[in-house]
Enzyme design. Structure first.
Site, PDB file in Angstrom:
ATOM      1  N   THR A 200       0.810  -1.217   0.000  1.00  0.00           N
ATOM      2  CA  THR A 200       0.000   0.000   0.000  1.00  0.00           C
ATOM      3  C   THR A 200       0.846   1.271   0.000  1.00  0.00           C
ATOM      4  O   THR A 200       0.280   2.365  -0.003  1.00  0.00           O
ATOM      5  CB  THR A 200      -0.938   0.008   1.211  1.00  0.00           C
ATOM      6  N   GLY A 201       2.162   1.152   0.033  1.00  0.00           N
ATOM      7  CA  GLY A 201       3.015   2.325  -0.118  1.00  0.00           C
ATOM      8  C   GLY A 201       3.558   2.890   1.176  1.00  0.00           C
ATOM      9  O   GLY A 201       3.839   4.090   1.241  1.00  0.00           O
ATOM     10  N   LYS A 202       3.753   2.076   2.198  1.00  0.00           N
ATOM     11  CA  LYS A 202       4.273   2.583   3.473  1.00  0.00           C
ATOM     12  C   LYS A 202       5.712   3.062   3.322  1.00  0.00           C
ATOM     13  O   LYS A 202       6.054   4.171   3.753  1.00  0.00           O
ATOM     14  CB  LYS A 202       4.171   1.485   4.537  1.00  0.00           C
ATOM     15  N   GLU A 419     -19.649 -21.388 -16.954  1.00  0.00           N
ATOM     16  CA  GLU A 419     -19.308 -19.967 -16.894  1.00  0.00           C
ATOM     17  C   GLU A 419     -20.462 -19.101 -17.389  1.00  0.00           C
ATOM     18  O   GLU A 419     -20.698 -18.004 -16.853  1.00  0.00           O
ATOM     19  CB  GLU A 419     -18.048 -19.690 -17.727  1.00  0.00           C
ATOM     20  N   ASP A 493     -16.224 -23.092  -6.124  1.00  0.00           N
ATOM     21  CA  ASP A 493     -17.447 -22.295  -5.967  1.00  0.00           C
ATOM     22  C   ASP A 493     -18.237 -22.743  -4.737  1.00  0.00           C
ATOM     23  O   ASP A 493     -18.707 -21.913  -3.949  1.00  0.00           O
ATOM     24  CB  ASP A 493     -18.321 -22.421  -7.215  1.00  0.00           C
TER      25      ASP A 493
END
Length: 645
Positions: A200-202, A419, A493
């Site tokens: 997160t950019g610390k 799908e 799933d």
């Protein structure tokens, strides 16, 4: 490197010289030792004139006969005159009477091994001292110093963390003009803890603070304090803070501080292990700072729950700044930062990419842009286009394509219906995320996948959970509906759907029968830093009710999925057949397929024999128009406002 090279060269020269001297002495030694004979035999040889040379060396007399053979005899204290009186004939004999001397050659050969061993020890000692100098520098800090006059990162390089950036801008203001704060009696926090998930950019934000403030920046990892030798970590902490005090104002950044900042007393080695001594020294240094010293400590961790409480009290790390995963606006800003200098095509829409990358961190987005650039270069393109970004997102989420994986037509058909069912149910249900892309191209371990256009959510309601579970179970339901049996492809799933249902009952209090309660006390060891067990804090009767509630949620969602797929079976078949033909459907093409009209009900009735009387036929035709025609044209367009603009 140069002193080390010189020392190694000197050692080699010393070894070579010693070897040469040793070889020389060995070669100069006589080939055989002189034979020892009595003095009477020497006298007889002299009288027979068989002696060419005599040599007196102390107590020994060396005789060389006419044939060059050498003999020796012990004469004790006898001298030259005594030998003549005994009858030794020295006429015509070369005589050399040497006093007893010191043999330097023998002395050197005797002490040569000792000299070589001493030289080796001398070399090893000075090599360890000069090259690594580990013994003398174990206690020195390994912090890396970045000069403040050359900032490499500023706040312009940081995006998506506006609130955290605003909080930390006060630190920059204090380092630049602390008089303004001190004049009002304000005290800037001694330590600031940056908390957030990985990526997160610390670290980037800490470097930006140092770059904006223009001060020295000491960076070190928490694991670099700890060594196998007792006391080294505490010594490095003292040295780091001493360096910081000599370079004020400055910033100390400790990355992954949880390596040394865990709860004391939680280690396996007792309460006095090396890690805890290091933590105690950090606590002492932070509390002992003078208020006039401009040293600010930044630390980063993604596990604030395991840090020691003494580390988080006011006066130490008294401010906590949270850096969470970016929202859609933050992701757009981060993509713009990392796209600078890269040739983007006009078709690239960063807002669409931001909506497709829910849950991505700043590091993930940087990697996404880089992967797109690599794909564009691989395809020999001059610009990075939207397909490269879409492909990069799929690579990050599901893995690279595996087109070489051989899939039978039967398995491909099952995967296509599976799908297509996910996409169709998600499109019709009002609280489900709309589908963005479906594919039957194998990626990673999956034979196919469905990508949803999700939104940033911080709260979830029971209706959202129920629609999400119904979407997950749609593939399993479609296989049973179309092929009358199920495959193993729905394993993940079903597992995810069961997990959501269990959380609704045991964690979120979303059960009408059990009420707002949580069940299961999860135990966690601080030393391990992870959940290891769940303590059962409810009765067996409650456990049965929990199972009943989970089963009720699963079966209800399964009925919803079955009803939708049964009523829209023609649309399911249309999507699956188109998916088999094209392998991938996405974006506008997929949306147009949902809007594509089906064959009119009259055609179906003409093909199917009608057992009803002819008189009732007009009623039978009018009735299906009123009932069947709205199924697709009304249900699907009804959800179009939920799709992105």
């Amino acid at each position: 490197m140069k002193p080390r090279w010189r020392r190694i060269s000197l050692l080699y020269i010393f070894i070579i010289v010693a070897g040469v001297i040793l070889i020389t002495f060995v070669l100069r030694m006589p080939q055989q030792r002189p034979e020892e004979i009595p003095i009477s035999a020497v006298i007889d040889m002299s009288q027979d004139k068989e002696i060419d040379k005599l040599l007196i060396e102390g107590e020994w007399l060396t005789v060389t006969d006419s044939n060059g053979q050498m003999f020796k005899t012990n004469i004790g204290i006898l001298n030259y005159n005594d030998l003549q009186e005994l009858g030794l004939n020295l006429e015509g004999v070369e005589f050399d009477n040497q006093p007893t001397g010191f043999n330097w050659g023998n002395m050197f050969l005797t002490f040569l091994p000792l000299l070589l061993f001493g030289g080796l020890i001398f070399f090893l000692f000075f090599r360890a001292r000069g090259v690594n100098n580990q013994a003398m520098t174990f206690g020195r800090s390994r912090a890396r110093l970045s000069p403040g006059d050359k900032p490499s990162v500023t706040f312009q390089d940081v995006a998506g963390v506006d609130e955290a950036q605003q909080e930390l801008a006060e630190v920059v203001d204090f380092l630049k003009s602390r008089e303004r704060f001190q004049g009002l009696g304000a005290r800037v926090p001694r330590g600031i803890l940056l908390v957030g998930p990985p990526g997160t950019g610390k670290t980037l934000l800490a470097r930006a603070i140092a770059g904006e403030a223009g001060v020295p920046f000491f960076s070190i990892s928490g694991s670099e304090f700890v060594e196998m030798f007792v006391g080294v970590g505490a010594s490095r902490v003292r040295d780091l803070f001493d360096q910081a005090k000599r370079n004020t104002p400055c910033i100390i950044f400790i990355d992954e501080i949880d390596a040394v900042g865990r709860h004391r007393g939680a280690g396996l080695g007792g309460s006095h292990d090396e890690r805890e001594q290091t933590l105690n020294q950090i606590l002492t240094e932070m509390d002992g700072f003078d208020t006039n010293i401009n040293v600010i400590i930044l630390a980063a961790t993604n596990r604030p729950d395991i840090l020691d409480p003494a580390l988080l009290r006011p006066g130490r790390f008294d401010r906590r700044v949270v850096l969470d995963l970016p929202d859609v606006g933050g992701r757009v800003a981060i993509l713009k930062v990392h796209s600078k200098g890269k040739p983007l095509a006009e078709s690239v829409n960063l807002e669409v990419l931001a909506r497709e990358t829910v849950g991505f961190s700043g590091a993930d987005l940087a990697n996404l842009v880089n992967e797109a650039a690599i794909l564009a270069a691989r395809r020999n393109r001059k610009t990075i286009e939207m397909p490269e970004f879409e492909e990069s997102i799929d690579r990050v989420i599901a893995g690279p394509e595996r087109k070489s994986k051989k899939i039978s037509p039967r398995e491909k058909e099952i995967t296509a219906y599976h799908e297509a069912a996910h996409a169709l149910v998600a499109k019709i249900l009002p609280n489900a995320d709309p589908p963005r892309k479906i594919s039957v191209v194998a990626r990673g371990m999956a034979l196919g996948y469905t990508k949803m256009l999700t939104e940033d959510r911080y709260l979830m309601t029971p209706s959202q959970f129920n629609d999400m579970i119904a979407t997950l179970l749609a593939g399993h339901t479609a296989e049973k509906l179309i092929f009358n049996e199920v495959s193993t492809g729905a394993q993940d799933d079903i597992k995810r759907a069961t997990g959501f249902a269990r959380k609704m009952v045991t964690d979120f209090g979303m059960s009408d029968k059990l009420g707002p309660r949580t069940f299961g006390d999860k135990q966690e060891l601080v030393f391990l830093g992870r959940e290891i067990s769940e303590q059962k804090d409810y009765s067996d009767k409650t456990a049965d009710i929990i199972d009943e509630e989970i089963d009720k949620i699963i079966r209800s969602a399964n009925k919803v999925a079955h009803k939708i797929l049964t009523e829209n079976k023609q649309k399911l078949t249309l999507i699956a057949e188109r998916l088999i033909a094209k392998e991938t459907l996405e974006g506008e093409e997929l949306e147009a397929l949902f809007e594509e009209p089906l064959p009119s009900p009259e055609v179906e009735i003409q093909e199917t024999p009608a057992p009803a009387p002819v008189a009732n036929k007009p009623k039978a035709k009018a009735k299906p128009r009123a009932r069947k025609a709205p199924v697709i044209p009304q249900l699907i367009p009804k959800q179009s406002p939920a799709t992105p603009d």
